[in-house]
Write an enzyme that holds these catalytic residues in place. Structure first.
Site, mmCIF file in Angstrom:
data_model
loop_
_atom_site.group_PDB
_atom_site.id
_atom_site.type_symbol
_atom_site.label_atom_id
_atom_site.label_comp_id
_atom_site.label_asym_id
_atom_site.label_seq_id
_atom_site.Cartn_x
_atom_site.Cartn_y
_atom_site.Cartn_z
ATOM 1 N N GLU A 87 0.782 -1.226 0.000
ATOM 2 C CA GLU A 87 0.000 0.000 0.000
ATOM 3 C C GLU A 87 0.822 1.289 0.000
ATOM 4 O O GLU A 87 0.411 2.282 -0.588
ATOM 5 C CB GLU A 87 -0.934 0.003 1.230
ATOM 6 C CG GLU A 87 -1.979 -1.099 1.233
ATOM 7 C CD GLU A 87 -3.043 -0.902 0.168
ATOM 8 O OE1 GLU A 87 -3.433 0.256 -0.086
ATOM 9 O OE2 GLU A 87 -3.471 -1.908 -0.431
ATOM 10 N N SER A 480 -44.425 -34.009 41.319
ATOM 11 C CA SER A 480 -43.927 -34.443 42.625
ATOM 12 C C SER A 480 -42.503 -34.003 42.906
ATOM 13 O O SER A 480 -42.035 -34.125 44.045
ATOM 14 C CB SER A 480 -44.022 -35.968 42.738
ATOM 15 O OG SER A 480 -45.363 -36.374 42.694
#
Length: 818
Positions: A87, A480
């Site tokens: 770049e 239960s």
């Protein structure tokens, strides 16, 4: 002539001054609304949130833009060199704008004018930072001038390393990856420190145009661009000629990361964590805040929990028979193409999508769903397998579990049917077993009872099949399995495990309505102890006990344990008629398991912000002296435990001992087989619409619920003992493997006294039907038999005469509502 030259010079001077004035005015106009470049010093980009298991393994990632911020010091020099070469090779020498590079680009563009080639750019890294952070992407002269001016100013305000840091963390690499750290994970599934020359060069080639260099759609262009970057690395002296040539010979080597995490079967857990973070901090913090979340998940226990629940669901579902294929496809000349479009159960990788190619009396030939390559195209390879008759015998049953007329594969499957198949016999085997996703569902939670840390959570058979979390979202009747809290309230109120309650028909009238509770299977056994009542889940005894001490007390305990937020104090609630979740039930049992200490169930141990600051932690206990810099013979530090004691430790042990009996003699007899102390309780609601088992060892508590999402009777034989307890057992077998056996701690002062298991009175010497019962100080076996629910006091022999079925019932273990 001299006059002419002077005239021309004056004219040129005026023109120059005019041009300068125009330029000055233009620059003044352009620069007066320039953005404030000082915002770069406060740069806080959207960063993904990462969720980790207790051992640090990655569970999930959440982000709108996948980005991990890396300071420049953590980025390897090779990576920096690749981007500079690709770049801006003069980055460390130019003042923000590369004049030589700009001139070179102008010349090249003039030479290429009219050739159709793309113009060559000359933006420096600093200019890209200015554009990406402060300006729009408009291709105008104004924007270019602003970009250049800002670049000069940025260079004066920030160091080169700071500018490069901003650039490498902000740029877009494609595939929703922003910044070099996220790109490295996305494309190569590795951190930047492990990238090779070739891999680094490929990543450095992407910012120019990620879509143009897609590793699968534009492979050759990607290779050419990568090799160009490698040449620049060599040219600029960052890489040797030999290493560069070797790197250029490598394939792209892209290994796209498909998922955000690598902890198997953690989808339900991760989604629950996501919801909690959103509720606590908001969506923006989750997807942009860069949070680091450490959870309580134990990956090994999570896999064990998922397998145990799936095995239980499949066992029940296959007994109900085969419901038909997933879909049916027209195979045509290539069955692989339409088959590839049929979705798989991604979180059940053992199951493969397959199409029936042919059937016979002895087997079924299947074709397996082909993979897709990185570009999304169906691969040409076609794999086949065989389902033998005995690997699908369960499919010969009807939906009622009866044998169907069809007794061979060709009576069940037809060519073109799409099914699920699981490989059997090893990785190289071509033999498969027929599978189908169950309709019945369930939820499972495992927890550390001492801290409330959720170690495993499963919300259903498959997250891909259904995202509804039955462990935390499904409100179901516990049946239960709620009874231990009724008995805990009783034991805290003066009753003992040897207190006797009448098990006989009873009716209650309220608002003109008559309620006649019944034991499961009907019948009654007369007077019996509280231990017998809980071990055999006797409804009539539980209702009588609740009525005797008052339902307001039971409601208070249910709310204290967090089972319900607000419980109606009506007698039916003593049998678990309210609605709650698996998470709440497991949390409540954890209080019993840890000796009565209140806990806060949690999936999250700690949350840190993007800077590493802890903003949440589950552990609230304080340890004075734990962080002492030196040791000067001081006492060992002690962690202060200020948790609320919500249950008497002695009561907790009594209930635990009684629930041990559930497994040793009661409704879960023969279902739980561990080499250590274990307690628990079954639960089954009316018409067997919900089946439960919640239990614990000294160090881990777990609970499971099984039922249809739309409550439906599950048929004869479906109970908490037969369906849910085996799931608990399978999980616990794995959870305790390799750990030393442990026993429940008996609180100091607890008296252990032998009593007659029928009457609850002190056992006489030589009494064959005795059990050692735990009593609190000041309590003990009764001298005479007082029966709750019976008005008169009777001697044991008189009660036995009035209720001759007591002896037989107690010895045979006649079950109640499981």
């Amino acid at each position: 002539m001299i006059r002419l030259i002077g005239y021309l010079f004056g004219l040129a001077s005026v023109a120059a001054l005019a041009a300068a004035a125009v330029a000055a005015v233009y620059l003044t106009t352009v620069t007066k609304d320039l953005p404030d470049y000082e915002v770069l010093s406060r740069y806080a980009p959207p960063v993904m949130t990462r969720v980790h298991a207790g051992n640090g393994a990655l569970i999930a990632e959440y982000a709108h833009e996948r980005r991990l911020f890396l300071p420049i010091q953590a980025i390897p020099d090779r990576v920096k060199a690749a981007f500079l070469s690709a770049e801006d090779k003069n980055f460390y020498t130019h003042p923000g704008v590369d004049l030589w590079g700009l001139g070179r680009a102008i010349l090249v563009n003039l030479q290429n004018f009219g050739s159709g080639r793309r113009p060559v750019g000359a933006s420096t890294i600093t200019q890209q930072v200015a554009k990406n952070f402060l300006l729009s992407s408009d291709q105008t002269m104004d924007r270019k001038i602003k970009e250049a001016i800002l670049s000069f100013r940025i260079e004066q305000a920030y160091s080169k390393d700071k500018i490069l840091e901003l650039y490498l963390n902000e740029i877009f690499f494609g595939l929703n990856s922003y910044g070099i750290a996220a790109a490295s994970l996305t494309y190569f599934d590795k951190p930047v420190t492990e990238l090779t020359i070739a891999e680094t060069a490929y990543l450095a080639s992407l910012p120019k145009g990620p879509a143009n260099y897609h590793p699968y759609r534009h492979t050759q262009a990607a290779l050419d661009r990568r090799n160009w970057v490698i040449d620049r690395l060599v040219e600029n002296g960052f890489v040797s000629q030999a290493d560069g040539e070797a790197a250029k010979k490598e394939d792209l080597g892209v290994n796209l990361r498909r998922g955000g995490g690598n902890v198997f079967a953690s989808d339900y857990f991760a989604e629950e964590v996501r919801r909690q973070i959103v509720d606590k901090y908001g969506t923006k913090a989750l997807y942009e805040g860069g949070l680091s979340v450490r959870t309580s998940l134990d990956p090994n226990l999570q896999v064990a929990a998922r397998k145990a629940l799936q095995d239980g669901l499949l066992s029940y579902d296959e007994r109900r028979g085969y419901r038909g294929p997933v879909t049916h496809i027209d195979m045509g000349s290539d069955w692989g193409v339409p088959l590839a479009d049929v979705p798989s159960l991604g979180d059940v990788p053992e199951w493969e999508v397959a199409v029936v190619l042919s059937t016979s009396k002895t087997d079924v030939q299947i074709g397996l769903k082909p993979d897709r390559d990185g570009a999304g195209k169906v691969v040409p390879e076609r794999l086949r397998g065989t389902i033998k008759a005995d690997a699908m015998d369960w499919a010969y049953r009807s939906g009622r579990g009866d044998r169907k007329t069809a007794k061979s594969p060709d009576g069940v499957l037809q060519p073109g049917d799409v099914v699920y198949a699981e490989r059997i016999g090893g990785e190289t085997s071509t033999n498969y077993r027929l599978r189908q996703p169950p309709k019945v569902q369930g939820g499972f939670v495992a927890m550390d009872p001492h801290t409330g840390r959720v170690l495993a959570l499963v919300g259903g058979f498959s997250y891909a099949q259904s995202e509804f979390n039955r462990a935390t979202q499904a409100m179901r009747q516990p049946g239960s399995s709620f009874k231990p809290f009724v008995y805990a309230a009783a034991l805290d109120s003066g009753y003992t495990p040897a207190s006797v309650v009448l098990d006989a028909p009873v009716e209650f009238v309220s608002g003109g309505e008559v309620w006649r509770p019944q034991n499961d299977g009907g019948g009654s056994v007369g007077p019996a102890t509280l231990r017998f009542a809980i071990e055999h889940s006797r409804n009539l005894m539980t209702v009588r006990l609740a009525n005797d001490m008052g339902m307001n007390l039971v409601a208070e305990y249910a709310e204290r344990f967090g089972i319900y937020d607000h419980m109606q104090p009506v007698l039916s609630m003593s049998l678990g008629a309210g609605e709650t979740t698996v998470m709440r039930m497991v949390s409540a049992y954890a209080v019993i398991a840890n000796g009565g200490k209140q806990i806060k169930p949690t999936l999250i141990d700690r949350i840190q912000d993007r800077y590493g600051k802890t903003i949440f932690k589950h552990e609230e206990r304080v340890c004075e002296g734990c962080n002492a810099p030196d040791w000067h013979n001081q006492d060992e530090p002690v962690v202060a435990d200020d948790r609320l004691q919500v249950l008497d430790p002695m009561t907790a042990y009594q209930i635990t001992s009684m629930m041990q009996g559930v497994i040793q003699r009661g409704t879960a007899y023969g279902k739980i087989k561990l080499d250590r102390d274990v307690a628990g309780k079954t639960g089954t609601t009316n018409d067997a619409k919900d089946t439960w088992f919640v239990g614990f060892t000294p160090n881990i508590v777990a609970g499971v619920y099984i039922g249809y999402d739309n409550p439906t009777p599950m048929g004869r034989g479906a109970t908490g003992g037969s369906m849910s307890a085996p799931v608990f057992n399978e999980f616990m077998q794995t959870a305790v493997k390799g750990t030393p056996p442990s026993k429940f701690k008996v609180p100091d002062g607890m008296q252990m006294i032998a009593v007659n298991r029928k009457t609850g009175m002190a056992a006489v010497e030589g009494d064959p039907d005795t059990i050692v019962e735990a009593f609190k100080p000041g309590t003990g076996p009764a001298d005479s038999l007082s029966v709750i629910g019976m008005d008169s006091n009777m001697q044991p022999d008189e009660i036995m005469k009035s209720s001759p079925q007591v002896n037989q019932a107690v010895q045979s273990g006649t079950p109640g509502l499981f």
